[in-house]
Design an enzyme around this catalytic site. Structure first.
Site: not given
Ligand SMILES: *Cc1c(COP(=O)(O)O)cnc(C)c1O
Length: 375
Positions: A141, A270
Site C-alpha cells: 500500500r 418500490y
Molecule cells: C486502520 C488501521 C489500523 C487499525 O486496524 P484495526 O484492524 O481496526 O485494528 C492500524 N494501522 C493502520 C495503518 C491502519 O490503517
C-alpha cells in the site's frame, strides 16, 4: 448532512464497552508498550471525538487517524496527546501539520525532498515536524520497500533541522487469518529493517487489533494501533476466536412508525418486489439507504420484542418495511443491531448478509443517524 434527532432511529454507543475493550487490551500489554486508539473514519462510525475521549480515560496515550482533517478535528476538540496521521499528507499542507502539532507518515524519498522545499518557505517552522517512517513489508500500500530505503530516509530526516524522526512502523495484511505464514514473513522483513538501523526512534509499531490479539507474544514494537477491537468487533470476522470477549459498542435502534394489516395480494415497496401471500401485518421503520442501511438489506430480519421480522420489499432511501408476526403498537422498538430479549443481531450478521466485513458496516452508517452515548 444534518443529523436527524427528531426521528426514533439512532445508534447507541456504549461508553462502558469501549472503555472495557481498551482496558482489557492494555492489561495484556507489557508495561513498555503503549496503546494508540485508532479513531479514523469518525471512530469507525462511533464518533471520533467521543471515542477518543473515552479511550483516553481508559488508558490510551495517543491516537491514529487516516487524514489530516481527522487529526485537526481531534485537536480542535482539545485533545493534546500525540496524533499520528496514517496515510500520506501532501507536503503542501505542512503548515497545518505544524500548526496542529501532528505526527505524520512518510512513505517515499520523493515526499521528503518535496517537503524540504516546502519547509524552506515556511519561516514559522520552529518546531520540527514529527515523522513516522512507514516500511512496506508486504501490504503493498504505502511505505519504503527495503531496509536501505528506510536508512536513506532516516539520513535525510536527521540532516534536516525541520524534521524529527519520531517513529518507524509497518502494517500487516493477514494478521486476522488462521494461516500465519505471511504474517511471519512480514515480521521478518520488519525486524530486518529494525536491525539495519543503528539507532531507533521513540515509537516502533506494527500491530493493528488482529496482531495485538493473536500475535501479542511476538509482535515487534513499543506501541500498538488498536482499532476495531476497541469497538468490540472481532477483526477476523468468523475466522479466529476472540482472545478475550470483545464488547460490541454500537447498537442500532429504531421504532415502528406505522403498523397496518394488508390483505392478500398487496404490493410492498418500490418495484412491487413483494406481494402479500395472505393477510399480513406490515410495519414501517424509518431507516433507509441514506442512513447507510443499504438496499441489499432487503430480506434481512430485524428484531421486534425478541422476534425476527423480515425486511420485505425494497429498502427505500428513508424507510423500510418488515413483516410482523402480529399487530404491534406504533412506537414499538425495532432493533437493527443489538440485543432484543434473548435474541441478538450483530454487526457481523449484517456484514454476512451484505457479503462484506463489519468494518464496512459501521463506517457506512451515515451522519444522518444520531450517535447517542450511554454510560
Ligand atoms: C486502520 C488501521 C489500523 C487499525 O486496524 P484495526 O484492524 O481496526 O485494528 C492500524 N494501522 C493502520 C495503518 C491502519 O490503517
Amino acid at each position: 448532512m444534518v443529523v436527524t434527532y427528531h426521528r426514533p432511529t439512532r445508534a447507541i454507543i456504549h461508553k462502558k464497552a469501549l472503555s472495557e475493550n481498551i482496558k482489557n487490551e492494555i492489561k495484556r500489554l507489557p508495561e513498555s508498550v503503549e496503546l494508540f486508539a485508532v479513531v479514523k473514519a469518525d471512530g469507525y462510525g462511533h464518533g471520533a471525538v467521543a471515542t477518543a475521549q473515552i479511550a483516553l480515560s481508559a488508558g490510551a496515550t495517543g491516537f491514529c487517524v487516516a487524514t489530516l482533517d481527522e487529526a485537526i478535528e481531534l485537536r480542535e476538540a482539545g485533545i493534546t496527546e500525540p496524533i499520528l496521521v496514517l496515510s500520506v499528507v501532501f507536503p503542501s499542507y505542512l503548515s497545518l501539520v505544524v500548526d496542529y502539532d501532528l505526527s505524520i507518515t512518510v512513505a517515499t524519498k520523493e515526499w521528503l525532498i518535496e517537503a524540504q522545499e516546502v519547509l524552506k518557505d515556511l519561516a514559522k517552522t520552529t518546531t520540527p515536524i514529527k515523522i513516522h517512517i512507514k516500511a512496506d513489508t508486504g501490504m503493498g500500500r504505502i511505505g519504503f520497500l527495503t531496509p536501505d530505503a528506510v536508512k536513506e530516509a532516516v539520513e535525510i530526516i536527521e540532516a534536516s533541522p525541520n524534521l524529527l524522526w519520531e517513529g518507524l512502523f509497518t502494517h500487516f495484511a493477514t494478521a486476522d487469518e488462521q494461516d500465519t505464514s505471511y504474517w511471519y514473513k512480514q515480521t521478518a522483513r520488519f525486524n530486518a529493517v529494525i536491525d539495519a538501523l543503528d539507532h531507533l526512534p521513540r515509537y516502533i509499531h506494527s500491530s493493528n487489533s488482529a496482531t495485538a490479539l493473536w500475535h501479542d507474544k511476538e509482535m515487534p514494537g513499543n506501541m500498538i494501533r488498536y482499532g476495531v477491537g476497541m469497538y468490540g468487533l472481532n477483526p477476523s470476522g468468523h475466522e479466529l476466536a476472540e482472545t478475550y470477549p470483545l464488547k460490541p459498542a454500537m447498537e442500532l435502534l429504531s421504532e415502528l412508525i406505522q403498523v397496518k394489516e394488508l390483505p392478500a395480494g398487496e404490493g410492498v415497496g418500490y418495484g412491487k418486489t413483494y406481494d402479500t401471500p395472505k393477510k399480513e401485518w406490515i410495519g414501517t421503520v424509518p431507516i433507509g439507504y441514506a442512513d447507510g442501511w443499504l438496499r441489499k438489506m432487503q430480506g434481512f430480519s430485524l428484531l421486534v420484542e425478541g422476534e425476527f421480522c423480515e425486511t420485505i420489499g425494497r429498502v427505500c432511501m428513508d424507510q423500510l418495511m418488515i413483516r410482523l408476526p402480529r399487530e404491534f403498537k406504533v412506537g414499538t422498538k425495532v432493533t437493527l443491531i443489538g440485543k432484543s430479549k434473548d435474541q441478538e443481531i450483530t454487526m457481523q450478521d449484517v456484514a454476512d448478509h451484505l457479503g462484506t466485513i463489519h468494518y464496512e458496516v459501521c463506517c457506512t452508517l451515515s451522519e444522518r443517524v444520531p450517535r447517542i452515548y450511554q454510560k
